[in-house]
Scaffold this motif. Structure first.
Motif, short mmCIF file in Angstrom:
data_model
loop_
_atom_site.label_atom_id
_atom_site.label_comp_id
_atom_site.label_asym_id
_atom_site.label_seq_id
_atom_site.Cartn_x
_atom_site.Cartn_y
_atom_site.Cartn_z
N GLN A 1 5.50 -8.66 -5.03
CA GLN A 1 4.44 -8.06 -4.21
C GLN A 1 5.01 -7.46 -2.93
N MET A 2 5.97 -8.16 -2.32
CA MET A 2 6.60 -7.64 -1.10
C MET A 2 7.26 -6.29 -1.38
N GLU A 3 7.96 -6.20 -2.51
CA GLU A 3 8.66 -4.95 -2.83
C GLU A 3 7.67 -3.81 -3.08
N HIS A 4 6.59 -4.11 -3.78
CA HIS A 4 5.58 -3.07 -4.01
C HIS A 4 4.95 -2.62 -2.68
N ALA A 5 4.62 -3.57 -1.83
CA ALA A 5 4.01 -3.23 -0.54
C ALA A 5 4.97 -2.37 0.30
N ALA A 6 6.26 -2.71 0.25
CA ALA A 6 7.26 -1.91 0.98
C ALA A 6 7.31 -0.48 0.44
N ASP A 7 7.24 -0.36 -0.90
CA ASP A 7 7.25 0.97 -1.51
C ASP A 7 6.03 1.79 -1.07
N TRP A 8 4.86 1.13 -1.05
CA TRP A 8 3.64 1.85 -0.66
C TRP A 8 3.69 2.27 0.82
N ALA A 9 4.32 1.40 1.65
CA ALA A 9 4.45 1.75 3.08
C ALA A 9 5.26 3.03 3.23
N ASP A 10 6.28 3.19 2.38
CA ASP A 10 7.10 4.42 2.42
C ASP A 10 6.35 5.60 1.83
N ARG A 11 5.68 5.35 0.71
CA ARG A 11 5.06 6.45 -0.02
C ARG A 11 3.76 6.95 0.64
N PHE A 12 2.97 6.04 1.17
CA PHE A 12 1.66 6.41 1.70
C PHE A 12 1.55 6.30 3.21
N GLY A 13 2.65 5.92 3.86
CA GLY A 13 2.59 5.75 5.32
C GLY A 13 3.89 6.19 5.95
N PHE A 14 4.29 5.47 6.98
CA PHE A 14 5.52 5.84 7.69
C PHE A 14 6.51 4.68 7.69
N GLY A 15 6.52 3.95 6.56
CA GLY A 15 7.52 2.89 6.39
C GLY A 15 7.27 1.65 7.23
N GLU A 16 6.00 1.45 7.59
CA GLU A 16 5.71 0.31 8.47
C GLU A 16 4.55 -0.51 7.91
N LEU A 17 4.59 -1.83 8.14
CA LEU A 17 3.50 -2.72 7.72
C LEU A 17 3.19 -3.68 8.85
N ARG A 18 2.05 -4.34 8.72
CA ARG A 18 1.66 -5.34 9.72
C ARG A 18 1.24 -6.62 9.01
N VAL A 19 1.52 -7.74 9.67
CA VAL A 19 1.02 -9.02 9.19
C VAL A 19 -0.16 -9.40 10.09
N ALA A 20 -1.31 -9.70 9.47
CA ALA A 20 -2.50 -10.04 10.24
C ALA A 20 -2.55 -11.53 10.53
N HIS A 21 -3.14 -11.87 11.65
CA HIS A 21 -3.34 -13.28 12.01
C HIS A 21 -4.19 -13.99 10.94
N GLU A 22 -4.97 -13.23 10.18
CA GLU A 22 -5.76 -13.81 9.08
C GLU A 22 -4.95 -13.98 7.80
N GLN A 23 -3.62 -13.82 7.88
CA GLN A 23 -2.72 -14.04 6.74
C GLN A 23 -2.89 -13.00 5.64
N ASN A 24 -3.15 -11.76 6.00
CA ASN A 24 -3.14 -10.65 5.05
C ASN A 24 -2.08 -9.65 5.51
N LEU A 25 -1.79 -8.66 4.64
CA LEU A 25 -0.78 -7.64 4.95
C LEU A 25 -1.49 -6.30 5.11
N ILE A 26 -1.00 -5.48 6.02
CA ILE A 26 -1.71 -4.23 6.34
C ILE A 26 -0.79 -3.01 6.21
N LEU A 27 -1.33 -1.96 5.56
CA LEU A 27 -0.69 -0.65 5.58
C LEU A 27 -1.44 0.13 6.67
N PRO A 28 -0.81 0.37 7.82
CA PRO A 28 -1.60 0.88 8.96
C PRO A 28 -2.04 2.34 8.85
N ASP A 29 -1.29 3.17 8.12
CA ASP A 29 -1.55 4.61 8.17
C ASP A 29 -1.66 5.24 6.79
N VAL A 30 -2.79 5.06 6.13
CA VAL A 30 -2.97 5.65 4.80
C VAL A 30 -3.96 6.81 4.89
#
Length: 552
Positions: A355-384
């Motif tokens: 899952q980490m690898e897929h999320a990293a790929d999506w951050a590159d493909r659909f954003g600007f290579g960046e992700l966020r970890v939320a205090h609610e324990q979820n992962l965020i793609l900030p710029d889609v």
């Protein structure tokens, strides 16, 4: 995103080398358990129930795709193929072998990551809003100040052995999404009437054994004084905080004992020696840190995406996901996407290497290579881009990331509990799972609306159960695991501590208890009144009566 320079890299590398030697000496019997303990804690290493646990710092929740791929590699190579995101925006690995931890720290250093000060009685990872920099309601981007605080607090010699651990959170939006009111220090970035940027300073919040909402000790602190004032607060705590009783050692106990006014006066006295001293921030210092957090190259997009509108109209399941798991963005045509780590049957906050690898790929493909970890324990793609949401949703579904439950009852905040943690009184993961299974029907879940459910396996409150609209606390009753329920807690701008509704329940009873609480809510709510508002309006008695009613 902040980029390391040579000095940052050297500090992290040297720290990893020191720990390698400390570990070698411990394994060779040259250091006792007692001598090794503070050394391993300063590098984020705990000895848990089954194995060591390594907690890795993710400063204010920011990750690059490269860093996330490295975490995936570590999970696969040194652990059991997964990690666990925490309410402090960090990641924990539950199964590393002690002798391999120095290798992990070396690997982390390659991608500018470390485990420094993720445990021990020091200033821990500074947290902020996971949507910082992209939130539609942001007044001022808090991230440059988080980075300033991070650099000031890392290996600060004066604050390496505080009476107890110390946590700072910063918020820059109209809605506080960083739980600043329940931190040792909470900072709200604000402007005064003249437009000058500064901070509202809140001190003495915290959960754990004695939960408290913090007090404002300074309504406006000009930016340049940030570090000198923090120094003053920590010095007062370091001097007067209790060291004789670890349960009374947090700053909240000191603030209560001194009163907020008394504590603020002591800070003022201390600050007179520091104010305008060498740690005063110059405009160019702030500008330097702000330069790392400039906008990526956003496209100019229409405010209304016809592609998205058409998809929403024709696919109800997708529309639900967009409603729950995406957030409005400062830039038209973009959204932030929340990848849910709360799929029924999976421990909340757990993420696999794949899952980490897929999320990293999506951050590159659909954003600007960046992700966020939320205090609610979820992962965020900030710029889609809105036009890409449908594709992202389909990919996320394939990877078990698309449960459309953000902010709903099954989006449970939960600590690892008794399955892993040696401090826990009770397991928390199976209870979270039982609740998720009971409320797995999405129609029912949507009808219930926004409900924060938080769970901790012990009094340390790592799952922030006190500020859940519904909180669950694992307690030990004569060697058996029982669960106490609180109602009426909340985080955000109206932070409140929940109240215990009565005697605790056995694990098997919890889903039924939740069912009864929901019945009362559905019977009593007015129009589209959220759960927390109904609780505040009618009080706890109707819930208690239903939950503890005797079956005839």
């Amino acid at each position: 995103m902040y980029l390391y320079d040579e000095i940052d890299r050297r500090i992290v590398k040297e720290r990893a080398e020191q720990f390698r030697d400390q570990t070698r000496r411990f394994l060779a019997g040259e250091l006792s358990e007692e001598e090794f303990r503070p050394l391993r804690l300063m590098n984020g290493l705990y000895i848990q129930r089954h194995a060591p646990m390594l907690r890795i710092a993710i400063p204010y929740g920011h990750l690059s795709s490269r860093q996330l791929r490295k975490l995936a590699h570590i999970a696969r190579t040194y652990d059991r193929g997964y990690g666990h995101f925490t309410t402090r925006q960090n990641i924990q690995f539950n199964w590393p072998a002690l002798e391999q931890v120095p290798d992990i720290l070396d690997e982390l250093a390659e991608v500018d990551m470390h485990a420094i000060q993720t445990s021990g009685n020091c200033v821990r990872n500074t947290t902020t809003d996971a949507f910082a920099g992209v939130a539609a309601d942001e007044l001022i981007d808090p991230r440059p100040y988080c980075e300033i605080i991070r650099q000031w607090s890392t290996l600060h010699p004066e604050f390496a052995f505080l009476p107890r651990k110390f946590k700072i959170a910063v918020s820059g939006s109209t809605e506080d999404r960083a739980a600043t009111w329940v931190h040792d220090i909470g900072l709200h970035v604000v402007r005064d009437e003249g437009g000058e940027v500064g901070f509202k300073v809140i001190v003495g919040g915290g959960l754990g054994r004695t939960p408290m909402v913090g007090e404002v000790i300074r309504p406006f602190l000009p930016t340049r004084h940030l570090l000198t004032y923090l120094d003053a607060v920590l010095r007062v705590y370091n001097r007067f905080g209790r060291r004789d009783n670890k349960y009374k050692a947090r700053i909240k106990i000191l603030v209560k004992a001194m009163t907020a006014e008394g504590f603020a006066a002591k800070v003022e006295d201390e600050w007179q020696h520091l104010k305008d001293g060498p740690s005063t921030l110059r405009d160019e210092d702030v500008a330097h840190f702000a330069s790392f957090f400039v906008d990526p190259p956003y496209e100019t997009l229409p405010a209304f995406s016809e592609t998205l509108a058409a998809r929403l109209a024709e696919d109800r399941v997708f529309a639900r996901w967009v409603e729950r798991n995406t957030r409005l963005h400062r830039h038209p045509g973009y959204r932030s996407v929340v990848l849910s780590l709360k799929k029924t049957g999976v421990p909340p906050g757990d993420i696999t290497a794949e899952q980490m690898e897929h999320a990293a790929d999506w951050a590159d493909r659909f954003g600007f290579g960046e992700l966020r970890v939320a205090h609610e324990q979820n992962l965020i793609l900030p710029d889609v881009r809105e036009d890409d949401l449908y594709t992202v949703w389909q990919l996320a579904r394939e990877q078990g990331f698309a449960t459309p439950n953000i902010g709903l009852l099954t989006d449970i905040i939960c600590c690892p509990g008794g399955d892993f943690c040696s401090l826990a009184n009770a397991k928390s993961i199976p209870v979270a799972q039982a609740i998720q299974e009971r409320f797995d029907n999405l129609d029912h879940l949507y009808d219930l609306g926004e409900i924060d459910c938080n769970m901790s396996g012990c009094m340390n409150a790592c799952g922030h159960h006190h500020i859940g609209n519904i909180g669950i606390l694992g307690v030990d009753k004569n060697g058996e695991e029982w669960y106490q329920i609180t109602l009426g807690g909340s985080q955000g701008n109206h932070t409140a501590i929940g109240k215990v509704i009565g005697p605790s329940f056995a694990q098997a009873q919890i889903p039924d208890v939740f069912e009864k609480i929901m019945q009362v809510y559905l019977e009593q709510r007015q129009a589209s009144e959220p759960f927390i508002d109904t609780v505040r309006r009618i009080g706890l008695d109707p819930f208690k009566e239903r939950v503890y009613a005797k079956h005839h």
